[in-house]
Design a protein around this motif. Structure first.
Motif: not given
Ligand SMILES: [Zn+2]
Length: 63
Positions: A8-27
């Motif tokens: 999924k597109s990271c919920a912080c708005g950075c534009g990177d993709m997660t591995k399935g969670g809402k956020f990339i770790p730490g975001h």
């Protein structure tokens, strides 16, 4: 069978993709920090906003 994770597109708005969670770790922490800056670090205000939004009291454990 392993559970399929959908990036999924990271919920912080950075534009990177997660591995399935809402956020990339730490975001998620970045979002939390940004929220605190937005309200000048006033956690009491944040509690009030969340309580008003959820229409219920935030329970603070005192043990
Ligand atoms: Zn992000």
């Amino acid at each position: 069978m392993p559970r399929k994770t959908v990036p999924k597109s990271c919920a912080c708005g950075c534009g990177d993709m997660t591995k399935g969670g809402k956020f990339i770790p730490g975001h998620d922490t970045k979002v939390y920090s940004a929220i605190l800056r937005h309200i000048d670090g006033d956690i009491v205000d944040l509690r009030g906003i969340v309580e008003a939004h959820t229409n219920s009291a935030v329970m603070i454990p005192h043990d």
